[in-house]
Every structure is written in C-alpha cells, then in structure tokens.
Design a protein around this motif. Structure first.
Motif, mmCIF file in Angstrom:
data_model
loop_
_atom_site.group_PDB
_atom_site.id
_atom_site.type_symbol
_atom_site.label_atom_id
_atom_site.label_comp_id
_atom_site.label_asym_id
_atom_site.label_seq_id
_atom_site.Cartn_x
_atom_site.Cartn_y
_atom_site.Cartn_z
ATOM 1 N N LEU A 375 0.893 -1.216 0.152
ATOM 2 C CA LEU A 375 0.037 -0.034 -0.065
ATOM 3 C C LEU A 375 0.853 1.020 -0.031
ATOM 4 C CD1 LEU A 375 -2.609 -1.119 2.435
ATOM 5 C CD2 LEU A 375 -2.807 -0.707 0.303
ATOM 6 N N ARG A 378 1.960 2.381 -3.228
ATOM 7 C CA ARG A 378 0.866 3.104 -3.928
ATOM 8 C C ARG A 378 0.629 4.456 -3.697
ATOM 9 N NH1 ARG A 378 -2.107 -0.453 -6.974
ATOM 10 N NH2 ARG A 378 -1.823 -2.929 -6.261
ATOM 11 N N MET A 499 -6.684 4.721 -4.890
ATOM 12 C CA MET A 499 -6.439 3.080 -4.674
ATOM 13 C C MET A 499 -7.307 2.317 -5.400
ATOM 14 S SD MET A 499 -4.212 1.825 -2.201
ATOM 15 C CE MET A 499 -3.851 3.344 -0.945
ATOM 16 N N VAL A 504 -5.883 -4.441 -4.611
ATOM 17 C CA VAL A 504 -5.515 -4.505 -3.304
ATOM 18 C C VAL A 504 -5.809 -5.773 -2.580
ATOM 19 C CG1 VAL A 504 -5.507 -3.157 -1.063
ATOM 20 C CG2 VAL A 504 -5.119 -1.839 -3.104
#
Length: 695
Positions: A375, A378, A499, A504
């Motif tokens: 994460l 990103r 996101m 994810v």
C-alpha cells in the motif's frame, strides 16, 4: 381527569439498561392502554437505579361502550350454516340477529353491545401485561417466584385517581409485595416507607427522601456541579458525555466531589490514568487550560456530603485509596513492561490465536507487513522502512501486562513502549493509530505510515473473514467487519487516496497461504459500496446515485467514484439533467413494453440508412457524439465534462419524441427506432446506470 401512578421498585438496574427500560415501559403502556380502549392525555416514564416509574395523565373513569358486528350467512342459506352462525355468536334464535340489505342480497348480522368497564377494574390486568412483556438483555428469577426481571423486584406501587389498586394486580407468583401506596426513598439517607396518593406528591416526597426521579435532572446536576468544581480550581472537565450518562444511572442523589491524585502516580501515561478512572471507577477526569491531565478527578457520590462533614472526608479519602491501589498495579506493569523491548515481544505473538482458521497473531502481523508495504508503494512520500517497522511491532503490546489489565489501551501503550525503545516518532504514532478510526467520532489517521498500517490491518481482516465465509448477517457482526469496512472507507476518502481496491484485495488474498480466496474481491467491493452509502447518508449524498455509478462496473477507486457521484448529482439538479432523466424513462418504458410484446431484446444496433426522419437522424448523431465525448472526458477524469456531453442529448431526444412515431406499421422501421431508443440508455450508461436512479 384521573391519573395512574406506577412504580416498580427493586434492586439496582444496571445503568446501561436504564434508557431502554424506560423506552420499553413507555411503549408497552401505550400499547396495552390502547388495547384496553383507554385514551389518555400523555405518559411520562422515569428511571433511577432502583425504580422504574410512570405517570399516565388524563385517563377516563370508564372504557367507552363498544358495538361489535359479525356478518353471517345470507337469508335463506342452508340450516347448517345458520345454526353454525347462531352457535358462534351465542344466539338462541335467528330472530335475535339483524337482517340487512347489501348489494349481494339480505344477510344476517349478529350485533353485540358491550358496556365499558370501569378503568379501575381494567388497569390491574394492563399493568400485569406490561410487566410480563418487559424484556431485558439479561434477566433472572429469585426466591420461589416465577416472574423474570433484571434484578429482584420488591414491590409495585399502583395508584389510580388517588386510590391504590393494591392486590387486584395478579402477580403473586413473582415473589414480591404488591403494595398499596408505600414508597421507599434513598437506600441509606431515607429508607423508611411513606405513603403517597398522586404523582406530584410522589415526586416531591421522593426529593425530600433524597431521590431525584428525573434522570435528565440528575444528569444536569452532575454537569453543573462538575463544571462549578472544576472552574473553582482553574480546570475543566474532560468531555465524556457517555460517562456522565452512565453515572447519572448509578446515583439517585448526585453529589460531586473533587479528589487529588498523588504526584507519584502522575508519572504514568495520561491514558492509563484516564482509563483506570473512567472504566473501572467511573470518575471524571479534569484537564488543565493547556489540555493536559490535571492531578485531580471528580467522583459522583450517591450520598449527601456537606462541605466540612466527616462523611465527605471519608468519601474523598476512601476513593483516593481505591484509585491508588489500582494505579499502583498499573505503575508496576508500566515498569515491568519496559524491561523488554517491543521487538523482543514479537515472537510471543506466535502463541496468540487471531482466529482458528486464520492463524496466529504472528501470521497476521506477517500479512499486515506485506500488505502495508504494498500500500505504501501506491502512496506518495511514505517511508517504506518505517511502514515495515510499524507493521512488525503493531501487535506486540498485546503481550504486555498493561494491555492485559487495560485492553482498551492496545496500540496506545505500543506507542509509549516504541518511543521508549527509541523507534521513530512516525513508527510509534502508527502503532497507536492503526486501530483507528474505531467509529464515526474517532479521528482518522493522516500520516502516511499510519494510514498504510491502518488500511493493511483492516483490509487483511476483511479479506480473511470473507475468504472463510464469516460475513456479517443481519444484525450479527461478531468480528466488527462493518466497522472495519467503514474504517477503510474513511481512511481512503478523507486522505484522498487513489487506490484500486480490487487489486489491493487480490494482493491481500495472496498473503493467505492454503486458503481459498477466490471471488473475495468483487463480493467485498460490493460490501464496501453498501457501507459507503451508509457513510455518505449523513452527508446528504443520495444512495441511489452511488448505486447508479457503481453499477457501471468499472469503478473500484472510491475517490474517483465520489467525484463521479458529485458530478451526476449536479447534472440531475440541472434542468437539462432532470428533463433528460424523464425522457430516458419514457424511452426505456417503450423499449421494455415492446421487448416483452415481441419476446426479444432490442440491442441498440441502429441502421443509419433506415433513419428516414430528420429528428431520428439528428438523435443518432447526437448519441454518437455524446458517447465519444463522454469516453474522452472520463479518460481525463473530467466527470463534469462527461455529464455535459450527456446534457447535449436533451434537445435531440425531445425533438425525437415530438415528431417521430416509434410503432409504425413498417416492422423494419419500427425495429430500427426501438434500437435507437435503446441506444439512449446505452449511451447514458457511459456515466451511470440511470435505472438505479430513484424519484
């Protein structure tokens, strides 16, 4: 008009159950009085730790008379039908029935006039029904009685029109006294019974007996007394409305006192002091003008304690001793826990089960670390090494003595221990914040390291429980997955994170070894979309617009989704948007009706050479241009421009309906025009599924 006074008196009702009990009693009295045909001018209910009370004002002296009618068989019906009707209605002869003419002929009617009973004779059964219908989260039986209540009941006081109902209330198997009119005051300050005959007298005499009946008045007294005491010391009460509500449910005669905290205990973290005072002792914390914790607290005693009295001194010294005993334990834990670093505690997480099918806490930490790092990549300007360190240490404080004693401090103590170990401030802060946000009023982390860790923890939990099919059902959510989903939404939306959630979720599912995690992503995204509607409802965003955008099927970026929803909302509020929605519904209805009639689907494949009229040709061109312009605008994420492209359709669509006949006799022309109408919906679906829009 007469009033009913009702008091149910017994042992202490837990504070957390009092508000619901008062509401239930109000509701049940309304229901049972209505069933009995007794109108009234109003009901008020009250609750203290030891009593539920109600006053019903403006009751009639008698029930109204009632006439019941039952329709029977038709005149001339078979004898068996007539005999059955007579038997069912207690008629000795059919002549006792009335014959009435109806559009379907003459019928027998059994008419019965019921005289209303005196209210005094009706109320005992009504009160009994209320008691029997009351439900509690937990209840008990006592002695040899068969009735159930939250704690043992001692007596009922029931007075109607200044006279007791007494033994007419049939609850003899509950094991308590059905009193005539005897009321008891404060348990210690005035325990002797006294007689009352009305609600006004009841409330006044209770006050004289050191009982404040009105729960809101008790709360107000606590707030005012606390503010005055704090102000006199140059301090302020730490805001805690939930605790004040609870304390108001623990006392019948509130007396707020200030108690000092020994200076040696002030060395403990403020959260430890506040938690020990709040959760275990129900004390109110005080803060200095700069917001730091003061070395004093407030307690609310259920006792009259005048200034300078011995009883006041005893209460203050006794509570100071109680707090010291608890905080001495906390200080010992604080000193012992810091002897071992958080890093040295990570290995012990292998012996702590997260979930039988999802492994240990050490397994979870490993998954969180991998996901948090992914994460962070990103996101922008996030230190990967700090994310990795915070993830590895985030659950280590669960092995400490302090968190074992005060579970509410998990994460918070991790921050203190990490700082003591010399970890970077961002790492320590992320450990404290990775459980956040815990609810709508909880602050949302904003630091990149904290956000990455908090997201990873919640997404790992959601994906894991989705994979083992332990999803929330109805009101049941034992693993707080709805709260986790709302936390994910807030972390993403409030921090403006771009996101791709499907990716994810797939990354998170890949961290589970030996676990079937297929189809987790789409199902979980739908769950988040439902939670998003709940989150945005308070902001006035229409849930149907979220559904309309989400139904397009290519959106898993929450920030982008919300931008599209805002653009759609603005579009529909414009004149062109509102009129285009009406025109689309007209087109969709025509296509739906004709599709059903022909048992086929019109797929929007338009033959240009069959566009005979100018209005249909212009509509086709407008649809082609709007579709192309919308795609270009969507590619740039210019959602307002995409909506503007759709707005350009309004006039061509209106012109089509004004001058073109869809259901012409030429079947080929009719089919082409129906396909053109279907093309309107297909074009609009570039920006949203208009079939999801309500209103």
């Amino acid at each position: 008009m007469p009033e009913l006074l009702l008091e149910l008196f017994g042992e202490e009702i837990p504070a957390r159950m009092q508000s619901r009990a008062r509401q239930d009693m109000q509701r049940l009295l309304e229901e049972k009085l209505k069933e009995a045909g007794l109108e009234h001018e109003g009901i008020e209910c009250f609750v203290t730790p030891r009593r539920l009370a109600a006053v019903v004002r403006g009751l009639p002296e008698r029930q109204p008379d009632v006439t019941e009618e039952r329709k029977g068989p038709k005149v001339g019906a078979p004898d068996k039908a007539v005999e059955g009707f007579m038997k069912a209605n207690g008629l000795e002869d059919i002549s006792q029935a009335e014959v009435r003419q109806t559009p379907k002929g003459d019928f027998y009617f059994a008419v019965r006039h019921i005289e209303g009973r005196a209210t005094r004779t009706v109320l005992p059964d009504t009160i009994s029904a209320v008691l029997l219908a009351m439900s509690w989260p937990k209840s008990m039986r006592w002695a040899s009685g068969q009735g159930r209540w939250v704690r043992p009941l001692h007596r009922i006081v029931a007075i109607f029109d200044r006279e007791p109902l007494g033994d007419a209330i049939q609850l003899t198997d509950w094991g308590f006294d059905v009193s005539h009119c005897s009321v008891v005051g404060h348990r210690f300050l005035n325990p002797d019974p006294f007689a009352v005959s009305s609600f006004e007298e009841y409330q006044d005499k209770l006050r004289q007996a050191y009982v404040i009946l009105d729960q809101e008045e008790r709360r107000r007294m606590i707030v005012e007394q606390s503010a005055a005491l704090a102000h006199s010391a140059g301090l302020a009460v730490r805001p805690d409305p939930g605790l004040i509500d609870e304390v108001a449910g623990l006392v019948e005669w509130p007396e707020t006192l200030m108690v000092p905290i020994p200076q040696d205990l002030m060395e403990l973290p403020s959260e430890v002091l506040i938690t020990a005072m709040r959760s275990h002792q129900k004390y109110l914390a005080l803060v200095k003008p700069d917001g730091s914790l003061a070395d004093r607290f407030l307690l609310v005693a259920n006792m009259a304690a005048p200034e300078g009295s011995r009883i006041r001194d005893n209460i203050i010294s006794g509570n100071a001793r109680v707090l010291r005993a608890r905080l001495d334990d906390a200080r010992f834990f604080w000193e012992q826990d810091r002897k071992d670093s958080l890093e040295s505690r990570v290995e012990a997480l292998s012996d702590m089960v997260f979930h039988a099918r999802l492994g240990s806490l050490a397994d979870k930490v490993g998954r969180i670390e991998a996901l948090a790092v992914g994460l962070a990549h990103r996101m922008t300007d996030v230190d990967i090494d700090r994310v990795r360190s915070a993830a590895r240490l985030c659950k280590a404080d669960l092995t400490t003595e302090m968190v074992g004693e005060f579970p509410e401090l998990q994460g918070i103590m991790g921050r203190y221990y990490a700082a003591y170990d010399g970890e970077h401030v961002e790492v320590a802060q992320a450990i404290a914040e990775h459980y956040s946000p815990l609810g709508p009023n909880d602050a949302c982390p904003s630091s990149g390291v904290s956000v990455a860790l908090a997201l990873a923890d919640k997404i790992d939990t959601l994906v894991g429980f989705w994979a083992i099919d332990e999803k929330p059902t109805g009101s049941k959510d034992p693993y707080a997955l709805r709260r986790a989903a709302l936390g994910v939404i807030r972390l993403i939306v409030e921090n403006g994170l771009r996101m791709p959630l499907l990716e994810v979720f797939r990354d998170a599912a890949g961290t589970y070894k030996g676990l079937e995690a297929e189809q987790v992503d789409v199902s979980l995204l739908e769950f988040l979309a439902d939670r998003l509607k709940v989150t945005l409802r308070d902001r006035g965003v229409r849930h149907d617009l979220i559904s309309a955008v989400f139904a397009v099927g290519d959106e898993d970026d929450l920030v982008r989704l919300l931008a599209r929803v805002e653009a759609l909302e603005a579009f529909l509020q414009s004149e062109d948007g509102a009129n285009l929605l009406i025109a689309w519904r007209r087109a969709a209805n025509i296509v739906r009706i004709e599709s059903k009639k022909d048992a086929r689907v019109f797929e929007g494949k338009v033959t240009q050479s069959r566009l005979e009229e100018e209005a249909e040709a212009q509509l086709y061109k407008a649809l082609e241009k709007a579709s192309a312009d919308a795609r270009t605008a969507l590619g740039r994420e210019d959602f307002a421009e995409a909506m503007a492209a759709m707005a350009a359709l309004r006039r061509p669509v209106d012109a089509f309906f004004d001058s073109v006949t869809v259901n012409t006799e030429d079947s080929g022309l009719r089919e082409n025009r129906l396909n053109l109408l279907a093309r309107i919906g297909q074009t609009l679906s570039e920006v949203a599924d208009f079939s999801k829009i309500e209103g």
